[in-house]
Design a protein around this motif. Structure first.
Motif, PDB file in Angstrom:
ATOM      1  N   MET A  27      -2.041  -1.937  11.874  1.00 25.67           N
ATOM      2  CA  MET A  27      -2.253  -1.413  10.537  1.00 25.67           C
ATOM      3  C   MET A  27      -1.397  -2.228   9.570  1.00 25.67           C
ATOM      4  O   MET A  27      -0.186  -2.340   9.730  1.00 25.67           O
ATOM      5  CB  MET A  27      -1.859   0.062  10.475  1.00 25.67           C
ATOM      6  N   ARG A  28      -2.040  -2.782   8.583  1.00 27.55           N
ATOM      7  CA  ARG A  28      -1.345  -3.635   7.620  1.00 27.55           C
ATOM      8  C   ARG A  28      -1.256  -2.899   6.289  1.00 27.55           C
ATOM      9  O   ARG A  28      -2.275  -2.499   5.737  1.00 27.55           O
ATOM     10  CB  ARG A  28      -2.101  -4.941   7.448  1.00 27.55           C
ATOM     11  N   LEU A  29      -0.050  -2.699   5.795  1.00 30.53           N
ATOM     12  CA  LEU A  29       0.161  -1.933   4.577  1.00 30.53           C
ATOM     13  C   LEU A  29       0.257  -2.854   3.371  1.00 30.53           C
ATOM     14  O   LEU A  29       0.980  -3.846   3.389  1.00 30.53           O
ATOM     15  CB  LEU A  29       1.447  -1.112   4.683  1.00 30.53           C
ATOM     16  N   ILE A  30      -0.493  -2.525   2.346  1.00 32.36           N
ATOM     17  CA  ILE A  30      -0.434  -3.254   1.080  1.00 32.36           C
ATOM     18  C   ILE A  30       0.144  -2.298   0.043  1.00 32.36           C
ATOM     19  O   ILE A  30      -0.368  -1.206  -0.161  1.00 32.36           O
ATOM     20  CB  ILE A  30      -1.831  -3.731   0.640  1.00 32.36           C
ATOM     21  N   TYR A  31       1.232  -2.706  -0.591  1.00 29.43           N
ATOM     22  CA  TYR A  31       1.911  -1.851  -1.550  1.00 29.43           C
ATOM     23  C   TYR A  31       1.628  -2.334  -2.973  1.00 29.43           C
ATOM     24  O   TYR A  31       1.618  -3.534  -3.242  1.00 29.43           O
ATOM     25  CB  TYR A  31       3.426  -1.864  -1.319  1.00 29.43           C
ATOM     26  N   LYS A  32       1.441  -1.374  -3.873  1.00 32.34           N
ATOM     27  CA  LYS A  32       1.254  -1.720  -5.279  1.00 32.34           C
ATOM     28  C   LYS A  32       2.214  -0.888  -6.126  1.00 32.34           C
ATOM     29  O   LYS A  32       2.177   0.343  -6.090  1.00 32.34           O
ATOM     30  CB  LYS A  32      -0.184  -1.469  -5.722  1.00 32.34           C
ATOM     31  N   THR A  33       3.049  -1.562  -6.877  1.00 34.13           N
ATOM     32  CA  THR A  33       3.988  -0.907  -7.780  1.00 34.13           C
ATOM     33  C   THR A  33       3.514  -1.115  -9.215  1.00 34.13           C
ATOM     34  O   THR A  33       3.086  -2.212  -9.570  1.00 34.13           O
ATOM     35  CB  THR A  33       5.408  -1.483  -7.615  1.00 34.13           C
ATOM     36  N   ARG A  34       3.604  -0.065 -10.016  1.00 31.42           N
ATOM     37  CA  ARG A  34       3.120  -0.110 -11.403  1.00 31.42           C
ATOM     38  C   ARG A  34       4.258   0.316 -12.320  1.00 31.42           C
ATOM     39  O   ARG A  34       4.761   1.439 -12.222  1.00 31.42           O
ATOM     40  CB  ARG A  34       1.915   0.813 -11.528  1.00 31.42           C
ATOM     41  N   LEU A  35       4.671  -0.582 -13.205  1.00 36.36           N
ATOM     42  CA  LEU A  35       5.784  -0.328 -14.101  1.00 36.36           C
ATOM     43  C   LEU A  35       5.302  -0.303 -15.548  1.00 36.36           C
ATOM     44  O   LEU A  35       4.418  -1.076 -15.934  1.00 36.36           O
ATOM     45  CB  LEU A  35       6.850  -1.431 -13.975  1.00 36.36           C
ATOM     46  N   LYS A  36       5.918   0.557 -16.361  1.00 32.19           N
ATOM     47  CA  LYS A  36       5.648   0.537 -17.798  1.00 32.19           C
ATOM     48  C   LYS A  36       6.279  -0.713 -18.415  1.00 32.19           C
ATOM     49  O   LYS A  36       7.424  -1.066 -18.096  1.00 32.19           O
ATOM     50  CB  LYS A  36       6.202   1.783 -18.468  1.00 32.19           C
TER      51      LYS A  36
END
Length: 230
Positions: free
Chosen positions: A124-133
């Motif tokens: 299982m390969r995890l892709i992370y997405k961070t969203r900043l103001k």
């Protein structure tokens, strides 16, 4: 029997209001772009001891689709373990309001490499997405971000709380209470505008207390006011 090819299962985790995603640590939780700067830097550190990570970055206007007026360099790169690199964020010259802040969003997608011992396995390969103001801040605005937060006004209309921002800066709530009841859905109020949020049921009292998130990502001092009834 025919052997099936190895498959990598990818999951996307969307992370907001955090300073890191798995192996990649992001240097701040919000970005302030002062208009007098040619560009600003956002430091990233790969905290993983063994694996490189792939980093992809872009901005949007808030709808998740329309790209924001900024150039990110590099937009896609490999960050080796225990290494640091800064993203360079530069305004592309698009005309923006000069009497108030504008808000955009910085997206950072990070993907870990596959360890050699797992290269022939179904993993299982995890892709992370961070969203900043990302706040675009013109020169010469009246007051400060802190003063805008302190001077918010509150009115009650039936079972709704109206929050009025007469300042030139965005105010993002760390907490908001009416009496001892927390107003859960209050998030952010734009400059020179107002929002309405539902009040908790059976709320008592007319004392409002609140804290905003500062430019440094922490909570401001607590402010209090009397709730105006309409």
């Amino acid at each position: 029997m025919r052997k099936l090819p190895h498959i990598f299962f990818c999951l996307m985790f969307s992370l907001s209001s955090i300073s890191h995603a798995a192996g990649i640590q992001i240097g701040r939780t919000r970005i302030i772009y002062n208009a007098d700067k040619k560009e600003i830097a956002l430091p990233l550190v790969n905290k993983d001891n063994t694996l490189p990570w792939l980093v992809q970055s872009w901005t949007d206007t808030g709808d998740g689709k329309t790209r924001g007026p900024f150039i990110i360099t590099p937009p896609l790169f490999r960050l080796d373990p225990q290494k640091e690199q800064s993203l360079r964020i530069a305004w592309n010259g698009t005309v923006l309001p000069d009497d108030r802040e504008s808000i955009f969003y910085m997206n950072i997608r990070t993907i870990p490499a596959t360890a050699k011992e797992d290269s022939d396995k179904n993993v299982m390969r995890l892709i992370y997405k961070t969203r900043l103001k990302l706040f675009w801040r013109p020169d010469g605005l009246k007051g400060t971000q802190g003063e805008t937060c302190k001077n918010l006004h509150f009115k009650r209309q039936n079972n709704e709380l109206q929050v009025i921002n007469e300042g030139a800066y965005y105010s993002t709530f760390d907490s908001l209470y009416v009496g001892n009841a927390k107003v859960e859905r209050a998030d952010m109020v734009a400059p020179a505008s107002a929002i309405s949020v539902d009040l908790p049921k059976n709320i008592a009292g007319n004392r409002v207390s609140w804290r905003c998130i500062t430019d440094y990502g922490n909570a401001s001092d607590q402010y209090t006011s009397t709730l105006v009834q309409e």
